[in-house]
Design an enzyme around this catalytic site. Structure first.
Site, PDB file in Angstrom:
ATOM      1  N   CYS A   1      52.512  89.380  16.567  1.00 54.23           N
ATOM      2  CA  CYS A   1      51.248  89.590  15.846  1.00 54.23           C
ATOM      3  C   CYS A   1      51.023  91.100  15.722  1.00 54.23           C
ATOM      4  CB  CYS A   1      50.133  88.924  16.648  1.00 54.23           C
ATOM      5  SG  CYS A   1      48.485  89.523  16.359  1.00 54.23           S
TER       6      CYS A   1
ATOM      7  N   CYS B   1      48.020  92.724  17.379  1.00 55.12           N
ATOM      8  CA  CYS B   1      48.168  92.744  18.832  1.00 55.12           C
ATOM      9  C   CYS B   1      49.195  93.793  19.245  1.00 55.12           C
ATOM     10  CB  CYS B   1      48.613  91.385  19.351  1.00 55.12           C
ATOM     11  SG  CYS B   1      47.636  90.004  18.728  1.00 55.12           S
TER      12      CYS B   1
HETATM   13  C1  FAD Z   1      50.448  92.623  24.102  1.00 52.43           C
HETATM   14  C2  FAD Z   1      49.533  91.508  23.703  1.00 52.43           C
HETATM   15  C3  FAD Z   1      48.399  91.799  22.960  1.00 52.43           C
HETATM   16  C4  FAD Z   1      47.547  90.773  22.558  1.00 52.43           C
HETATM   17  N1  FAD Z   1      46.455  91.076  21.798  1.00 52.43           N
HETATM   18  C5  FAD Z   1      45.656  90.090  21.350  1.00 52.43           C
HETATM   19  C6  FAD Z   1      44.553  90.362  20.473  1.00 52.43           C
HETATM   20  O1  FAD Z   1      44.313  91.505  20.101  1.00 52.43           O
HETATM   21  N2  FAD Z   1      43.788  89.322  20.041  1.00 52.43           N
HETATM   22  C7  FAD Z   1      44.050  88.032  20.419  1.00 52.43           C
HETATM   23  O2  FAD Z   1      43.336  87.133  19.994  1.00 52.43           O
HETATM   24  N3  FAD Z   1      45.083  87.744  21.260  1.00 52.43           N
HETATM   25  C8  FAD Z   1      45.889  88.737  21.709  1.00 52.43           C
HETATM   26  N4  FAD Z   1      46.951  88.426  22.527  1.00 52.43           N
HETATM   27  C9  FAD Z   1      47.110  87.046  23.001  1.00 52.43           C
HETATM   28  C10 FAD Z   1      46.268  86.778  24.274  1.00 52.43           C
HETATM   29  O3  FAD Z   1      46.439  87.805  25.238  1.00 52.43           O
HETATM   30  C11 FAD Z   1      46.691  85.495  24.969  1.00 52.43           C
HETATM   31  O4  FAD Z   1      48.068  85.512  25.230  1.00 52.43           O
HETATM   32  C12 FAD Z   1      46.378  84.242  24.153  1.00 52.43           C
HETATM   33  O5  FAD Z   1      45.013  84.233  23.805  1.00 52.43           O
HETATM   34  C13 FAD Z   1      46.701  82.955  24.935  1.00 52.43           C
HETATM   35  O6  FAD Z   1      45.921  82.930  26.125  1.00 52.43           O
HETATM   36  P1  FAD Z   1      46.198  81.970  27.349  1.00 52.43           P
HETATM   37  O7  FAD Z   1      44.881  81.482  27.820  1.00 52.43           O
HETATM   38  O8  FAD Z   1      47.201  80.969  26.994  1.00 52.43           O
HETATM   39  O9  FAD Z   1      46.745  82.882  28.552  1.00 52.43           O
HETATM   40  P2  FAD Z   1      47.440  84.303  28.455  1.00 52.43           P
HETATM   41  O10 FAD Z   1      46.407  85.346  28.331  1.00 52.43           O
HETATM   42  O11 FAD Z   1      48.535  84.252  27.452  1.00 52.43           O
HETATM   43  O12 FAD Z   1      48.063  84.469  29.913  1.00 52.43           O
HETATM   44  C14 FAD Z   1      49.262  83.797  30.346  1.00 52.43           C
HETATM   45  C15 FAD Z   1      49.169  83.537  31.823  1.00 52.43           C
HETATM   46  O13 FAD Z   1      49.043  84.775  32.527  1.00 52.43           O
HETATM   47  C16 FAD Z   1      48.115  84.666  33.608  1.00 52.43           C
HETATM   48  N5  FAD Z   1      47.039  85.630  33.384  1.00 52.43           N
HETATM   49  C17 FAD Z   1      46.061  85.615  32.449  1.00 52.43           C
HETATM   50  N6  FAD Z   1      45.297  86.710  32.537  1.00 52.43           N
HETATM   51  C18 FAD Z   1      45.782  87.447  33.552  1.00 52.43           C
HETATM   52  C19 FAD Z   1      45.417  88.682  34.119  1.00 52.43           C
HETATM   53  N7  FAD Z   1      44.400  89.408  33.638  1.00 52.43           N
HETATM   54  N8  FAD Z   1      46.127  89.133  35.175  1.00 52.43           N
HETATM   55  C20 FAD Z   1      47.163  88.430  35.666  1.00 52.43           C
HETATM   56  N9  FAD Z   1      47.571  87.261  35.151  1.00 52.43           N
HETATM   57  C21 FAD Z   1      46.890  86.770  34.109  1.00 52.43           C
HETATM   58  C22 FAD Z   1      47.641  83.240  33.614  1.00 52.43           C
HETATM   59  O14 FAD Z   1      48.432  82.540  34.546  1.00 52.43           O
HETATM   60  C23 FAD Z   1      47.905  82.768  32.202  1.00 52.43           C
HETATM   61  O15 FAD Z   1      48.141  81.406  32.149  1.00 52.43           O
HETATM   62  C24 FAD Z   1      47.830  89.433  22.925  1.00 52.43           C
HETATM   63  C25 FAD Z   1      48.961  89.155  23.676  1.00 52.43           C
HETATM   64  C26 FAD Z   1      49.815  90.163  24.062  1.00 52.43           C
HETATM   65  C27 FAD Z   1      51.049  89.829  24.843  1.00 52.43           C
END
Ligand code: FAD
Ligand code: NAG
Ligand code: NAG
Ligand code: NAG
Length: 439
Positions: free
Chosen positions: A363, A366
């Protein structure tokens, strides 16, 4: 009991009930987000007050200026680790580059600045050979300080992006692709005890990690938390032919940070955000003398505006310096010199690798903010752990080359801190939204 008093009692009971229930929604995200933080002498409340009242408003003003809003970045680097097939087709992922006119002007400005700098340096002519050697030396030297891969800003693939036109917010990027990125950051690039696979929290297992490796994990986790706070605070709530409505989605925030919904992890992630805040704040305080140099200009070609912005920048940095409970970076990489050097080297390599993983984020929006924020954090680490003196008056008789920052590093440092500062401010909003919740 009379009917009247029964009704009164019932009323007061329900009101007690609703306040505790409402209170607990906020409590469940923020219960551990109070008091002192680990590994440093600071507490959450002091940061909240300091950030929300003083730093945040000034910083926002600074970041809306021309010098800081245009960030040069290469969003077309191929992913160095795997071949990505699914291009993110989500429309909210698109990045609007600057119009050619704007970037044309900036290119001209850029060369003008270089030209002025060359003039003001008053270089004595030296042989091409020496110059080449010096350049190489400087490049190498600078490289050894760096925690982060910098884009080649001269590459034709690099372009100016107007950060104000491309705010960090909800994009819909999620699922296996996003997880792959977070996963490789944590699994392959974060220091953690080998025996533990998941959950992604080496702190929980009382792992005996040294303070530096713990710090590394907390920085990444803080960054992750900040990104997820932003997408919850600027969520696409509604969309029609005429407009899109972006605002807070409280349930999205709860899913990510509520203690009960995250098996206790959410509040810890919020604490890591504060830790990241402290590290970047300390870097700003330390870099103050560099910007106090009379020769330093926030050059955009409008002298009055440029001077004003430099004044604002210095005010902000003085304010950062006055923060009473700064992180003590000398506590890291201390001890046995040889071990400390090795550790620092590992730390650098690992961090550099994370900045390369950002080229795998499909993305583009992102990727933009991911790159900017890792670069900003890398710059903060460079400032904190450089062996070089950062002084207001570079000493000419000093053979040690003085500390340098490129425009890209400066812009990313301040904008990255702007994100974290905004996240801390947003936590206040979520706290009130959660306490107003009717359950
Ligand atoms: C570099 C990057 C930039 C992004 N920017 C955006 C954006 O601008 N806008 C947008 O809508 N989405 C963005 N995303 C996507 C977003 O961060 C999440 O990945 C997505 O919303 C899915 O969220 P999720 O609840 O599945 O868990 P995710 O946030 O994908 O986390 C994956 C796993 O990591 C662990 N985890 C979660 N948070 C933390 C933490 N703070 N510390 C340690 N472990 C943790 C948990 O076990 C979680 O299940 C970005 C992703 C990346 C990799
Ligand atoms: C860099 O990251 C990639 C992708 O996660 C990983 O395969 C590789 O082992 C890492 N390299 C180093 C030196 O950490
Ligand atoms: C808010 O987020 C929740 C959880 O992801 C989602 O189910 C809901 O649809 C979102 N609300 C709006 C108005 O989009
Ligand atoms: C400059 O550096 C030299 C050698 O390190 C030192 O002797 C001198 O006092 C310094 N001058 C200033 C103004 O700091």
């Amino acid at each position: 009991m009379t009917m009247k008093s029964f009704i009164l009692l019932a009323l007061s009971l329900t009101s007690v009930h609703t306040t505790t229930a409402a209170g607990s929604a906020a409590h469940r995200c923020f219960c551990q987000v109070t008091g002192t933080l680990d590994d440093c002498a600071c507490d959450v409340e002091t940061i909240d007050r300091f950030n929300n009242k003083e730093i945040f408003p000034k910083l926002q003003k600074l970041l809306s200026s021309d010098y800081f809003r245009f960030y040069k970045v290469n969003l077309n680097n191929p992913c160095p680790f795997w071949t990505d097939h699914s291009q993110c087709g989500l429309k909210y992922c698109a990045v609007k580059p600057c119009t050619p006119v704007k970037s044309g002007i900036l290119t001209i400005l850029y060369f003008l600045t270089l030209f002025v700098q060359v003039l003001s340096l008053n270089v004595s002519p030296c042989s091409d050979e020496t110059r080449q050697a010096l350049q190489e030396w400087k490049k190498h030297d600078d490289e050894s300080d760096r925690f982060c891969m910098l884009d080649d800003v001269d590459s034709p693939e690099s372009q100016y992006v107007d950060l104000l036109l491309n705010p960090e917010r909800f994009t819909g990027y999620k699922g296996p692709e996003a997880w792959r990125i977070w996963n490789s950051i944590y699994e392959e690039n974060c220091f953690k005890p080998y025996s533990v696979k998941r959950p992604l929290n080496p702190l929980a297992s009382n792992s005996g990690l040294c303070v530096e490796k713990r710090a590394f994990f907390r920085l990444i986790s803080g960054l992750h938390a900040s990104i997820n706070i932003h997408l919850s605070a600027r969520y696409l709530l509604d969309e029609n032919w005429f407009e899109m409505k972006w605002s807070h989605n409280v349930s999205e925030f709860q899913l990510r940070f509520d203690k009960e919904l995250t098996e206790g992890e959410g509040p810890k992630r919020l604490r890591n955000l504060y830790f990241l805040y402290l590290i970047e704040l300390r870097a700003l305080a330390k870099i103050l003398p560099y910007f106090e140099r009379p020769a330093f200009h926030l050059y955009t070609g409008q002298p009055t505006e440029d001077n004003e912005k430099k004044k604002l920048l210095l005010e902000l940095l003085h304010m950062a310096k006055l923060f009473p409970l700064h992180f003590d970076e000398t506590a890291l990489f201390a001890g046995n010199k040889k071990e400390a050097m090795k550790l620092k080297e590992d730390f650098k390599l690992t961090f550099k690798n994370i900045s390369r993983i950002m080229d795998c984020v499909e993305c583009f929006k992102c990727r933009l903010w991911g790159k900017l924020q890792t670069q900003g954090l890398g710059t903060a680490l460079k400032i904190l752990f450089s062996e070089r003196q950062i002084e207001a008056m570079p000493n000419a008789s000093n053979t040690n080359p003085s500390f340098q920052l490129s425009r890209q590093e400066i812009v990313s440092l301040f904008n990255a801190f702007g994100r974290i500062s905004t996240s801390v401010r947003e936590l206040d909003n979520f706290r009130s939204l959660l306490s107003n919740l009717k359950q």
